[in-house]
Design a protein around this motif. Structure first.
Motif, PDB file in Angstrom:
ATOM      1  N   ALA A 298      55.835  29.348  55.090  1.00  0.00           N
ATOM      2  CA  ALA A 298      54.468  29.636  55.517  1.00  0.00           C
ATOM      3  C   ALA A 298      53.973  30.952  54.921  1.00  0.00           C
ATOM      4  CB  ALA A 298      54.401  29.687  57.045  1.00  0.00           C
ATOM      5  N   LEU A 299      54.862  31.918  54.776  1.00  0.00           N
ATOM      6  CA  LEU A 299      54.488  33.187  54.156  1.00  0.00           C
ATOM      7  C   LEU A 299      54.102  32.980  52.697  1.00  0.00           C
ATOM      8  CD1 LEU A 299      54.237  36.262  54.090  1.00  0.00           C
ATOM      9  CD2 LEU A 299      56.712  36.381  53.717  1.00  0.00           C
ATOM     10  N   LEU A 300      54.890  32.190  51.975  1.00  0.00           N
ATOM     11  CA  LEU A 300      54.553  31.906  50.577  1.00  0.00           C
ATOM     12  C   LEU A 300      53.251  31.115  50.483  1.00  0.00           C
ATOM     13  CD1 LEU A 300      58.082  31.021  49.140  1.00  0.00           C
ATOM     14  CD2 LEU A 300      56.805  33.150  48.863  1.00  0.00           C
ATOM     15  N   ASP A 301      53.052  30.185  51.399  1.00  0.00           N
ATOM     16  CA  ASP A 301      51.793  29.432  51.412  1.00  0.00           C
ATOM     17  C   ASP A 301      50.609  30.367  51.645  1.00  0.00           C
ATOM     18  OD1 ASP A 301      53.067  27.036  50.970  1.00  0.00           O
ATOM     19  OD2 ASP A 301      53.053  26.402  53.069  1.00  0.00           O
ATOM     20  N   LEU A 302      50.757  31.294  52.560  1.00  0.00           N
ATOM     21  CA  LEU A 302      49.705  32.255  52.856  1.00  0.00           C
ATOM     22  C   LEU A 302      49.323  33.043  51.604  1.00  0.00           C
ATOM     23  CD1 LEU A 302      48.101  33.839  55.219  1.00  0.00           C
ATOM     24  CD2 LEU A 302      49.942  35.496  54.970  1.00  0.00           C
ATOM     25  N   LEU A 303      50.338  33.380  50.804  1.00  0.00           N
ATOM     26  CA  LEU A 303      50.119  34.167  49.588  1.00  0.00           C
ATOM     27  C   LEU A 303      49.789  33.294  48.378  1.00  0.00           C
ATOM     28  CD1 LEU A 303      53.061  36.703  50.033  1.00  0.00           C
ATOM     29  CD2 LEU A 303      50.650  37.012  50.644  1.00  0.00           C
ATOM     30  N   ARG A 304      49.728  31.977  48.604  1.00  0.00           N
ATOM     31  CA  ARG A 304      49.435  31.006  47.550  1.00  0.00           C
ATOM     32  C   ARG A 304      50.455  31.090  46.418  1.00  0.00           C
ATOM     33  NH1 ARG A 304      42.763  31.104  47.161  1.00  0.00           N
ATOM     34  NH2 ARG A 304      42.405  30.648  49.383  1.00  0.00           N
ATOM     35  N   ILE A 305      51.692  31.227  46.810  1.00  0.00           N
ATOM     36  CA  ILE A 305      52.801  31.251  45.860  1.00  0.00           C
ATOM     37  C   ILE A 305      53.514  29.908  45.943  1.00  0.00           C
ATOM     38  CG2 ILE A 305      55.014  32.327  45.301  1.00  0.00           C
ATOM     39  CD1 ILE A 305      53.881  34.915  46.559  1.00  0.00           C
ATOM     40  N   ARG A 306      53.557  29.187  44.843  1.00  0.00           N
ATOM     41  CA  ARG A 306      54.140  27.858  44.843  1.00  0.00           C
ATOM     42  C   ARG A 306      55.636  27.872  44.544  1.00  0.00           C
ATOM     43  NH1 ARG A 306      50.648  23.581  41.565  1.00  0.00           N
ATOM     44  NH2 ARG A 306      52.111  22.257  42.709  1.00  0.00           N
ATOM     45  N   ARG A 307      56.091  28.847  43.744  1.00  0.00           N
ATOM     46  CA  ARG A 307      57.506  28.941  43.404  1.00  0.00           C
ATOM     47  C   ARG A 307      57.925  30.402  43.469  1.00  0.00           C
ATOM     48  NH1 ARG A 307      59.361  25.466  38.335  1.00  0.00           N
ATOM     49  NH2 ARG A 307      61.227  25.332  39.614  1.00  0.00           N
ATOM     50  N   ALA A 308      59.154  30.620  43.884  1.00  0.00           N
ATOM     51  CA  ALA A 308      59.653  31.997  43.979  1.00  0.00           C
ATOM     52  C   ALA A 308      61.152  32.013  43.728  1.00  0.00           C
ATOM     53  CB  ALA A 308      59.341  32.587  45.349  1.00  0.00           C
ATOM     54  N   VAL A 309      61.608  33.133  43.259  1.00  0.00           N
ATOM     55  CA  VAL A 309      63.038  33.398  43.177  1.00  0.00           C
ATOM     56  C   VAL A 309      63.407  34.122  44.471  1.00  0.00           C
ATOM     57  CG1 VAL A 309      64.885  34.592  41.939  1.00  0.00           C
ATOM     58  CG2 VAL A 309      62.961  33.598  40.665  1.00  0.00           C
ATOM     59  N   VAL A 310      64.345  33.563  45.212  1.00  0.00           N
ATOM     60  CA  VAL A 310      64.696  34.119  46.515  1.00  0.00           C
ATOM     61  C   VAL A 310      65.993  34.912  46.391  1.00  0.00           C
ATOM     62  CG1 VAL A 310      65.155  33.618  48.932  1.00  0.00           C
ATOM     63  CG2 VAL A 310      63.556  32.193  47.648  1.00  0.00           C
ATOM     64  N   ILE A 311      65.935  36.160  46.827  1.00  0.00           N
ATOM     65  CA  ILE A 311      67.099  37.040  46.756  1.00  0.00           C
ATOM     66  C   ILE A 311      67.422  37.483  48.172  1.00  0.00           C
ATOM     67  CG2 ILE A 311      68.063  39.119  45.731  1.00  0.00           C
ATOM     68  CD1 ILE A 311      65.924  38.947  43.571  1.00  0.00           C
ATOM     69  N   GLY A 312      68.629  37.200  48.630  1.00  0.00           N
ATOM     70  CA  GLY A 312      68.988  37.511  49.999  1.00  0.00           C
ATOM     71  C   GLY A 312      70.205  38.395  50.110  1.00  0.00           C
ATOM     72  N   HIS A 313      70.264  39.152  51.183  1.00  0.00           N
ATOM     73  CA  HIS A 313      71.436  39.966  51.492  1.00  0.00           C
ATOM     74  C   HIS A 313      71.873  39.682  52.916  1.00  0.00           C
ATOM     75  CE1 HIS A 313      73.372  43.796  52.961  1.00  0.00           C
ATOM     76  NE2 HIS A 313      74.119  43.495  51.910  1.00  0.00           N
ATOM     77  N   ASP A 314      73.182  39.456  53.108  1.00  0.00           N
ATOM     78  CA  ASP A 314      73.716  39.259  54.442  1.00  0.00           C
ATOM     79  C   ASP A 314      73.062  38.024  55.079  1.00  0.00           C
ATOM     80  OD1 ASP A 314      75.454  40.852  56.561  1.00  0.00           O
ATOM     81  OD2 ASP A 314      73.607  40.323  57.615  1.00  0.00           O
ATOM     82  N   TRP A 315      72.474  38.139  56.273  1.00  0.00           N
ATOM     83  CA  TRP A 315      71.810  36.988  56.884  1.00  0.00           C
ATOM     84  C   TRP A 315      70.664  36.482  56.006  1.00  0.00           C
ATOM     85  CZ3 TRP A 315      73.262  33.702  60.369  1.00  0.00           C
ATOM     86  CH2 TRP A 315      74.162  34.072  61.374  1.00  0.00           C
ATOM     87  N   GLY A 316      70.097  37.363  55.210  1.00  0.00           N
ATOM     88  CA  GLY A 316      69.026  36.934  54.318  1.00  0.00           C
ATOM     89  C   GLY A 316      69.491  35.917  53.301  1.00  0.00           C
ATOM     90  N   SER A 317      70.730  36.025  52.861  1.00  0.00           N
ATOM     91  CA  SER A 317      71.245  35.053  51.907  1.00  0.00           C
ATOM     92  C   SER A 317      71.500  33.709  52.577  1.00  0.00           C
ATOM     93  CB  SER A 317      72.527  35.572  51.249  1.00  0.00           C
ATOM     94  OG  SER A 317      73.543  35.765  52.194  1.00  0.00           O
ATOM     95  N   TYR A 318      71.837  33.747  53.863  1.00  0.00           N
ATOM     96  CA  TYR A 318      71.995  32.496  54.608  1.00  0.00           C
ATOM     97  C   TYR A 318      70.657  31.773  54.669  1.00  0.00           C
ATOM     98  CZ  TYR A 318      74.166  29.399  58.058  1.00  0.00           C
ATOM     99  OH  TYR A 318      74.680  28.300  58.702  1.00  0.00           O
ATOM    100  N   ALA A 319      69.599  32.511  54.983  1.00  0.00           N
ATOM    101  CA  ALA A 319      68.269  31.903  55.066  1.00  0.00           C
ATOM    102  C   ALA A 319      67.759  31.463  53.710  1.00  0.00           C
ATOM    103  CB  ALA A 319      67.284  32.887  55.696  1.00  0.00           C
ATOM    104  N   ALA A 320      68.273  32.039  52.639  1.00  0.00           N
ATOM    105  CA  ALA A 320      67.779  31.716  51.302  1.00  0.00           C
ATOM    106  C   ALA A 320      68.104  30.293  50.871  1.00  0.00           C
ATOM    107  CB  ALA A 320      68.350  32.691  50.275  1.00  0.00           C
TER     108      ALA A 320
END
Length: 322
Positions: A98-120
């Motif tokens: 939803a955050l990417l949709d809000l920013l009108r971003i269709r594709r992204a490279v996702v970089i996560g650390h710790d729990w962030g990598s789990y969500a990635a």
């Protein structure tokens, strides 16, 4: 974008289509063009915030990337629901989409650390495939004693106890650029050890800008951040119901950067992860621990930049754990 001045970054707060409010950094490169400038979505872990990426945001933006770094649910200026089930991977992923949709971003490279990598991308530290059988946390800790600290975090009482000793807790877990902490002898393997050190009145105060920032942000509440450790059954049920495959999608490029002194990244588990990822690459940073974005800030900036440059014009949707 001065890492020593959090206010120098471009802050935004928006209500997402999921109904939850997220605070995030949205940093655009000069002459930004969404068709030419890829987006990096940087997802922090525990106990962190968007500020964990402070040393990477500026350099990556200057290299032509748009960088979006949210305060994850429960942290900083983002919503802080009470119930643990609100922090499952599925719901966090819906928020990020939803955050990417809000920013009108269709594709992204996702970089996560710790729990962030789990969500990635249902990626742990490092990657482990979804389990068909649910293992309660005490059973998991028997098999992986280095995760023993999670027994303490899973206990709801830890929220108020850590909140009451927040300065001590921050000094325990926060590492400086040399990888040093107030309690270098601390091993996050013993539930009792955490309680003992939290109650230690001799922990020296630290007045650095970074620790002052974390004291302010985490002072807004520790219940939300700790709820991530209370979702194991909910996450298992989500993955079971979705019939998630063990293998990651074959069209996703994957970079795993790990510190050789990080107890969460053992060579055995790292080698096992490669069986489930086709486009796998890992980089070991010698002598560094869990907080690589600070301990090895220049190496992280450069390794990720080099990896992105090597990718073809067909950008991946996910990167993973630092």
């Amino acid at each position: 974008m001065d890492p020593s001045q959090p206010e120098s970054f471009n802050h935004r707060t928006e209500v997402l289509a999921t109904g939850r409010t997220y605070h995030f950094i949205d940093q655009l490169p000069a002459n930004y063009d969404p068709k030419r400038h890829p987006t990096l979505l940087c997802i922090h872990g525990f106990p962190d915030s968007w500020y964990g990426w402070r040393y990477q945001i500026g350099p990556w933006v200057r290299r032509g990337y748009r960088v979006v770094a949210p305060d994850m649910l429960g942290y900083g200026g983002s919503s802080k629901p009470t119930a643990p089930e609100e922090y499952t991977t599925k719901k966090l992923s819906a928020d990020l989409a939803a955050l990417l949709d809000l920013l009108r971003i269709r594709r992204a490279v996702v970089i996560g650390h710790d729990w962030g990598s789990y969500a990635a991308g249902r990626i742990s530290v490092p990657y482990t495939p979804p389990s068909k059988i649910y293992l309660p946390l005490p059973e998991v800790v028997k098999r992986a004693p280095n995760l023993g600290y999670q027994l303490y975090f899973e206990d709801p009482e830890s929220s108020s106890e850590i909140q009451s000793h927040l300065g001590t807790f921050i000094n325990m877990v926060y590492k400086d650029q040399e990888g040093k902490s107030t309690h270098p002898e601390l091993s996050f393997t013993a539930e009792g050890a955490l309680r003992k050190i939290l109650r230690n009145p001799e922990t020296p105060a630290d007045v650095s800008i970074e620790r002052a920032f974390y004291l302010q942000e985490l002072g807004k509440g520790m219940h939300g951040p700790l709820n991530y450790y209370r979702t194991s059954l909910h996450r298992h049920e989500e993955e079971r119901d979705a019939s998630l495959p063990a293998e990651l999608r074959s069209d996703l490029s994957y970079l795993f950067i790990w510190g050789t002194k990080d107890p969460t990244a053992t060579p055995f588990v790292i080698s096992k992860a490669q069986k489930f990822i086709k486009n796998y690459r890992d980089i070991a940073i010698e002598g560094r621990g869990h907080w690589l974005m600070v301990e090895a800030k220049d190496e992280i900036t450069q390794h990720v930049s080099n990896w992105l440059q090597e990718l073809t014009c067909s950008l991946p949707k996910r990167a993973t754990k630092l």
